[in-house]
Design a protein around this motif. Structure first.
Motif, PDB file in Angstrom:
ATOM      1  N   GLU A 101     -14.741 -18.140 -20.760  1.00  0.00           N
ATOM      2  CA  GLU A 101     -15.906 -18.708 -20.060  1.00  0.00           C
ATOM      3  C   GLU A 101     -15.805 -18.529 -18.546  1.00  0.00           C
ATOM      4  O   GLU A 101     -16.773 -18.724 -17.827  1.00  0.00           O
ATOM      5  N   GLN A 102     -14.621 -18.139 -18.060  1.00  0.00           N
ATOM      6  CA  GLN A 102     -14.489 -17.979 -16.610  1.00  0.00           C
ATOM      7  C   GLN A 102     -14.872 -16.583 -16.124  1.00  0.00           C
ATOM      8  O   GLN A 102     -14.934 -16.327 -14.928  1.00  0.00           O
ATOM      9  N   ASN A 103     -15.082 -15.656 -17.053  1.00  0.00           N
ATOM     10  CA  ASN A 103     -15.567 -14.342 -16.636  1.00  0.00           C
ATOM     11  C   ASN A 103     -17.101 -14.380 -16.567  1.00  0.00           C
ATOM     12  O   ASN A 103     -17.731 -15.259 -17.169  1.00  0.00           O
ATOM     13  N   THR A 104     -17.707 -13.443 -15.859  1.00  0.00           N
ATOM     14  CA  THR A 104     -19.167 -13.436 -15.768  1.00  0.00           C
ATOM     15  C   THR A 104     -19.762 -12.694 -16.967  1.00  0.00           C
ATOM     16  O   THR A 104     -19.092 -11.837 -17.567  1.00  0.00           O
ATOM     17  N   GLU A 106     -22.003 -10.517 -16.717  1.00  0.00           N
ATOM     18  CA  GLU A 106     -22.132  -9.116 -16.289  1.00  0.00           C
ATOM     19  C   GLU A 106     -20.854  -8.351 -16.608  1.00  0.00           C
ATOM     20  O   GLU A 106     -20.895  -7.238 -17.116  1.00  0.00           O
ATOM     21  N   HIS A 107     -19.684  -8.966 -16.304  1.00  0.00           N
ATOM     22  CA  HIS A 107     -18.436  -8.237 -16.546  1.00  0.00           C
ATOM     23  C   HIS A 107     -18.149  -8.102 -18.035  1.00  0.00           C
ATOM     24  O   HIS A 107     -17.692  -7.053 -18.494  1.00  0.00           O
ATOM     25  N   HIS A 108     -18.448  -9.156 -18.804  1.00  0.00           N
ATOM     26  CA  HIS A 108     -18.280  -9.035 -20.264  1.00  0.00           C
ATOM     27  C   HIS A 108     -19.118  -7.856 -20.783  1.00  0.00           C
ATOM     28  O   HIS A 108     -18.674  -7.084 -21.628  1.00  0.00           O
TER      29      HIS A 108
END
Ligand SMILES: NC(=O)c1ccc[n+]([C@@H]2O[C@H](COP(=O)([O-])OP(=O)(O)OC[C@H]3O[C@@H](n4cnc5c(N)ncnc54)[C@H](OP(=O)(O)O)[C@@H]3O)[C@@H](O)[C@H]2O)c1
Length: 265
Positions: A101-104, A106-108
């Motif tokens: 949940e700490q990644n965006t 967009e990056h996923h």
């Protein structure tokens, strides 16, 4: 029969400028195969291309392309200008180490695009051409992380499961039609990317970190013989214990705990 006689004389390596990708390019150049090297940064690509063409007397071309962009596969095809690809190595991958949940979002999405959608589209395009000629080879890089849930590597690990299953499925569909497909499931390998993550040694029993050259050599030994393989004897043993002897829940826990320790999360 040499790789060149069996599959043809031109290879495209996606994610070619360093580490495992550069080792694939070098292995193929040594076999007398011309290479098209793809990555985002031009300078390292050009350096490798000059080295390979001088040392092995082959033609090495470079294409800069962000494989995480939505139109990457079509962009690559357009820039190839009808050159016939006989071997495709898809090595590039994006990853994120940390809590999901700490990644965006967009990056996923970029990870999904670079690791799953772009290779799937390239397999469709180049695979169809290879099938028409009844000749060709495709190598997809997968990972031990993709054999079970891998906490703190969730999207990367899931994308590597996708790569392995896609390659194994197409191995079955294409095996009697002249096109060999293989998934190379590597464990920890001493690439600049891996070293940059600054991993901590987690246990005395952790499998030995392999060199890119070891991974690539084994891959070419097994191409055409098996749908997928785990590189290195240490990784094979660790995987056998985790997949066959342990309950799945325990394997997932070990992967998550190891990643947490390795990256001090
Ligand atoms: N290293 C390990 O321990 C390990 C373990 C298991 C599996 N694997 C798998 O092995 C493969 C190689 O892993 P690695 O991370 O160690 O990399 P690597 O082989 O060192 O190569 C990474 C290459 O990909 C290129 N690249 C990265 N992102 C790209 C993008 N968005 N578009 C175009 N090119 C891109 C990089 O160049 P630019 O930065 O210039 O684009 C570089 O040439 C991956 O598929 C990975 O999942 C690695």
């Amino acid at each position: 029969m040499s790789i060149k006689e069996k599959y043809g004389s031109l290879a495209l390596i996606a994610g070619a400028s360093e580490g495992i990708g550069a080792a694939y390019a070098t292995y193929l150049a040594k076999e007398g195969i011309d290479v098209i090297l793809v990555a985002r940064k031009l300078e390292p690509l050009q350096k490798l291309a000059t080295e390979l063409s001088t040392k092995y007397n082959i033609k090495a071309d470079c294409i800069t392309c962000d494989l995480a962009s939505v139109n990457a596969a079509q962009e690559l095809v357009d820039r190839l200008k009808d050159r016939e690809i006989n071997l495709l190595v898809y090595n590039a991958a994006l990853s994120y180490i940390g809590a999901f949940e700490q990644n965006t979002i967009e990056h996923h999405n970029q990870i999904a695009q670079a690791n799953m959608i772009t290779p799937m589209n390239l397999l469709q395009i180049f695979g169809t051409e290879m099938l028409a000629k009844k000749q060709g080879a495709i190598i997809l890089m997968a990972s031990l992380a993709g054999f079970q849930g891998s906490g703190y590597l969730s999207v990367y690990a899931a994308s590597k499961a996708f790569d392995r299953v896609l390659a194994e499925s197409l191995w079955y569909e294409w095996k009697n039609r002249g096109v060999d497909v293989i998934a190379c499931c590597a464990g920890a390998t001493s690439t600049p990317n891996f070293i940059k993550t600054n991993p901590e040694k987690t246990s005395f029993f952790a499998p030995k970190v392999q060199t890119p050259e070891e991974v690539v050599k084994e891959c070419f030994e097994l191409l055409g013989k098996t749908p997928s393989f785990i590189s290195g004897s240490g990784n094979k043993l660790a995987s056998f214990i985790m997949q066959r002897l342990m309950p799945r829940k325990m394997a997932i826990k070990i992967m998550g705990d190891t990643t947490r320790k390795m990256y001090r999360l």
